[in-house]
Write an enzyme that holds these catalytic residues in place. Sequence first.
Site, PDB file in Angstrom:
ATOM      1  N   ARG A 149       1.188  -1.465   0.351  1.00 44.25           N
ATOM      2  CA  ARG A 149      -0.338  -0.087   0.148  1.00 44.25           C
ATOM      3  C   ARG A 149       1.125   1.420  -0.280  1.00 44.25           C
ATOM      4  O   ARG A 149       0.212   2.248   0.907  1.00 44.25           O
ATOM      5  CB  ARG A 149      -1.316   0.247   1.179  1.00 44.25           C
ATOM      6  CG  ARG A 149      -2.117  -1.259   1.096  1.00 44.25           C
ATOM      7  CD  ARG A 149      -3.171  -1.072   0.314  1.00 44.25           C
ATOM      8  NE  ARG A 149      -4.397  -1.669   0.329  1.00 44.25           N
ATOM      9  CZ  ARG A 149      -4.289  -2.981  -0.590  1.00 44.25           C
ATOM     10  NH1 ARG A 149      -2.472  -3.487  -1.136  1.00 44.25           N
ATOM     11  NH2 ARG A 149      -4.789  -4.131  -0.367  1.00 44.25           N
TER      12      ARG A 149
ATOM     13  N   SER B  11     -11.956  -0.653   2.157  1.00 39.65           N
ATOM     14  CA  SER B  11     -10.934  -1.094   3.394  1.00 39.65           C
ATOM     15  C   SER B  11     -10.295   1.163   4.400  1.00 39.65           C
ATOM     16  O   SER B  11      -9.984   1.605   3.638  1.00 39.65           O
ATOM     17  CB  SER B  11      -9.694  -1.955   3.041  1.00 39.65           C
ATOM     18  OG  SER B  11     -10.595  -2.633   2.829  1.00 39.65           O
TER      19      SER B  11
ATOM     20  N   GLU C 178      -5.722   4.117   5.086  1.00 39.61           N
ATOM     21  CA  GLU C 178      -5.787   3.554   4.014  1.00 39.61           C
ATOM     22  C   GLU C 178      -5.619   4.789   3.013  1.00 39.61           C
ATOM     23  O   GLU C 178      -5.739   5.680   1.937  1.00 39.61           O
ATOM     24  CB  GLU C 178      -6.813   2.384   3.847  1.00 39.61           C
ATOM     25  CG  GLU C 178      -6.136   2.401   2.324  1.00 39.61           C
ATOM     26  CD  GLU C 178      -6.419   0.290   1.618  1.00 39.61           C
ATOM     27  OE1 GLU C 178      -5.801  -0.046   2.095  1.00 39.61           O
ATOM     28  OE2 GLU C 178      -6.794   0.587   0.446  1.00 39.61           O
TER      29      GLU C 178
HETATM   30  C1  FAD Z   1     -15.763   0.022  -2.828  1.00 36.31           C
HETATM   31  C2  FAD Z   1     -14.266   0.314  -3.040  1.00 36.31           C
HETATM   32  C3  FAD Z   1     -13.346  -0.852  -2.296  1.00 36.31           C
HETATM   33  C4  FAD Z   1     -12.017  -0.968  -3.015  1.00 36.31           C
HETATM   34  N1  FAD Z   1     -10.767  -1.698  -2.781  1.00 36.31           N
HETATM   35  C5  FAD Z   1      -9.395  -1.204  -2.572  1.00 36.31           C
HETATM   36  C6  FAD Z   1      -8.565  -3.141  -3.251  1.00 36.31           C
HETATM   37  O1  FAD Z   1      -9.203  -4.070  -3.078  1.00 36.31           O
HETATM   38  N2  FAD Z   1      -7.063  -2.577  -2.952  1.00 36.31           N
HETATM   39  C7  FAD Z   1      -6.507  -1.288  -2.882  1.00 36.31           C
HETATM   40  O2  FAD Z   1      -5.764  -1.524  -2.953  1.00 36.31           O
HETATM   41  N3  FAD Z   1      -7.724   0.450  -2.955  1.00 36.31           N
HETATM   42  C8  FAD Z   1      -8.858  -0.533  -3.208  1.00 36.31           C
HETATM   43  N4  FAD Z   1      -9.888   0.925  -2.795  1.00 36.31           N
HETATM   44  C9  FAD Z   1      -9.093   2.175  -2.507  1.00 36.31           C
HETATM   45  C10 FAD Z   1      -9.356   2.826  -4.174  1.00 36.31           C
HETATM   46  O3  FAD Z   1     -10.451   2.887  -5.384  1.00 36.31           O
HETATM   47  C11 FAD Z   1      -8.127   2.320  -5.069  1.00 36.31           C
HETATM   48  O4  FAD Z   1      -6.510   3.249  -4.135  1.00 36.31           O
HETATM   49  C12 FAD Z   1      -8.060   3.360  -5.965  1.00 36.31           C
HETATM   50  O5  FAD Z   1      -6.136   2.788  -6.597  1.00 36.31           O
HETATM   51  C13 FAD Z   1      -7.760   4.998  -5.944  1.00 36.31           C
HETATM   52  O6  FAD Z   1      -7.819   5.444  -7.597  1.00 36.31           O
HETATM   53  P1  FAD Z   1      -8.515   6.792  -7.153  1.00 36.31           P
HETATM   54  O7  FAD Z   1      -8.987   7.347  -8.244  1.00 36.31           O
HETATM   55  O8  FAD Z   1      -9.996   6.682  -7.074  1.00 36.31           O
HETATM   56  O9  FAD Z   1      -7.605   8.215  -6.358  1.00 36.31           O
HETATM   57  P2  FAD Z   1      -8.132   9.059  -5.584  1.00 36.31           P
HETATM   58  O10 FAD Z   1      -9.101   8.558  -4.625  1.00 36.31           O
HETATM   59  O11 FAD Z   1      -8.672  10.767  -6.176  1.00 36.31           O
HETATM   60  O12 FAD Z   1      -6.910  10.163  -4.808  1.00 36.31           O
HETATM   61  C14 FAD Z   1      -5.978   8.462  -4.223  1.00 36.31           C
HETATM   62  C15 FAD Z   1      -4.590   9.331  -4.052  1.00 36.31           C
HETATM   63  O13 FAD Z   1      -4.187   9.435  -5.195  1.00 36.31           O
HETATM   64  C16 FAD Z   1      -3.596  10.574  -6.181  1.00 36.31           C
HETATM   65  N5  FAD Z   1      -4.065  10.700  -7.285  1.00 36.31           N
HETATM   66  C17 FAD Z   1      -5.180   9.785  -7.913  1.00 36.31           C
HETATM   67  N6  FAD Z   1      -4.956  10.182  -9.291  1.00 36.31           N
HETATM   68  C18 FAD Z   1      -3.182  11.033  -9.617  1.00 36.31           C
HETATM   69  C19 FAD Z   1      -2.633  10.968 -10.557  1.00 36.31           C
HETATM   70  N7  FAD Z   1      -2.946  11.082 -12.073  1.00 36.31           N
HETATM   71  N8  FAD Z   1      -1.108  11.791 -10.108  1.00 36.31           N
HETATM   72  C20 FAD Z   1      -0.721  11.789  -9.080  1.00 36.31           C
HETATM   73  N9  FAD Z   1      -1.856  11.233  -7.825  1.00 36.31           N
HETATM   74  C21 FAD Z   1      -2.971  10.794  -8.367  1.00 36.31           C
HETATM   75  C22 FAD Z   1      -4.761  11.491  -4.998  1.00 36.31           C
HETATM   76  O14 FAD Z   1      -3.959  12.628  -5.212  1.00 36.31           O
HETATM   77  C23 FAD Z   1      -4.888  10.828  -3.796  1.00 36.31           C
HETATM   78  O15 FAD Z   1      -3.692  11.238  -2.761  1.00 36.31           O
HETATM   79  C24 FAD Z   1     -11.449   0.672  -2.737  1.00 36.31           C
HETATM   80  C25 FAD Z   1     -12.053   1.582  -2.735  1.00 36.31           C
HETATM   81  C26 FAD Z   1     -13.752   1.777  -2.635  1.00 36.31           C
HETATM   82  C27 FAD Z   1     -14.371   3.154  -2.549  1.00 36.31           C
END
Ligand code: FAD
Length: 354
Positions: free
Chosen positions: A166, A243, A344
């Site tokens: 992570r 999570s 997380e």
């Molecule tokens: C129902 C559910 C289930 C999930 N299951 C998992 C799982 O099984 N495993 C897991 O690891 N995660 C899980 N997650 C968490 C999440 O989906 C992941 O961490 C996902 O990769 C976040 O991506 P995002 O584009 O939504 O990022 P955001 O939530 O928009 O941002 C998260 C972080 O990443 C940074 N960021 C985003 N895009 C960029 C970019 N292009 N450049 C630089 N920084 C950036 C943001 O600034 C922030 O710090 C889950 C979430 C939910 C709601």
Amino acid sequence: MLLQENVSLAALTTFRIGGPARFFVEASSAADVQEAIAFAQSKSLPLFVLGGGSNLLVADSGWPGLVLKVAIPGIERRSGDDGGKVVFDVGAGESWDRFVSQAVMARCAGVECLSGIPGSVGGTPVQNVGAYGQEVSETIASVEVFDRKAGQVRELCREACGFSYRSSIFNTSERGRFIILRVTYALQSGGEPHLEYADLKRHFEGRETRPNLAETREAVRHIRARKGMLIVAGDPDCQSAGSFFKNPVLTEQQHEDLDRRAAAKGFTVPSYPALEKNRKVSAAWLVEKSGFARGYGFGHVGISSKHALAIVNRGGATSAEVLALKDQIQHRVEEIWGVHLEPEPVIVGFCSGQ
Ligand SMILES: Cc1cc2nc3c(=O)[nH]c(=O)nc-3n(C[C@H](O)[C@H](O)[C@H](O)COP(=O)(O)OP(=O)(O)OC[C@H]3O[C@@H](n4cnc5c(N)ncnc54)[C@H](O)[C@@H]3O)c2cc1C
């Protein structure tokens, strides 16, 4: 590029919580990203980079500066194969699950267990997304970034990303420095699905033929839906950031102490080997065994009825309420088990947050 003002961030997150962004832009190219950064610099505004909003808890007061949503599109399969590997260049703004679906359809292995994770492709390297026995660090070949320090676009190889559980340089040592523009994944053409995780093995128990990639993807999505870890419209357990706590990684000594406390109560703690003789412990178990069962309610916030690790917005919740429940859980777990749980999701717009 359209510059908007006072845009609600709640609607752009899976938690559906958070106040407005003072300024907001969507960038669909590297040039847009650079223009947005120049704007923020010219006005001395703090910058927050948004992907799919699935790993965020945004403050009720919102973000006082510019929110830059990275919306760079494109899934490009490169012709050059690299030792049976197929290379995909994917825009950071693409939906992660759309990419997984395309990879599986193209019979390319390496990301099938990561089916159903919400968010953007650009979000996946940040916390080295992982589930059901796979992590993106196993298939990421390189990451194209805009380096705010150097003021230029750069290519980072996998080793330079510093991936671990992570974690990567993007959410630790170099947090805030790089904007991810594109990610290159090297997948195994015609590869077998990864079926190591207990839940997956159980799902296919009794089957005589080995499941293919598409069946594995469907199984993962099915298991995730059962746990409320798949975004399903209308499911009240889905208004979350997944999570809320990481599985703690304990030293041998810390693990022995936890085992002693558990044995005194007649329990065995579920744990798995981690790097350097450490052990990873189930955070969900710790939360449940500290008095926070699935379905636990606390005003507008609660714990998912399907998974003890997900804090959910039951409708109209504020970030302050989520943080109060988080504090309560951390305090109880530490008091009973002597283990500190790390959140997380990224906490945005609070003094101590991003
Ligand atoms: C129902 C559910 C289930 C999930 N299951 C998992 C799982 O099984 N495993 C897991 O690891 N995660 C899980 N997650 C968490 C999440 O989906 C992941 O961490 C996902 O990769 C976040 O991506 P995002 O584009 O939504 O990022 P955001 O939530 O928009 O941002 C998260 C972080 O990443 C940074 N960021 C985003 N895009 C960029 C970019 N292009 N450049 C630089 N920084 C950036 C943001 O600034 C922030 O710090 C889950 C979430 C939910 C709601």
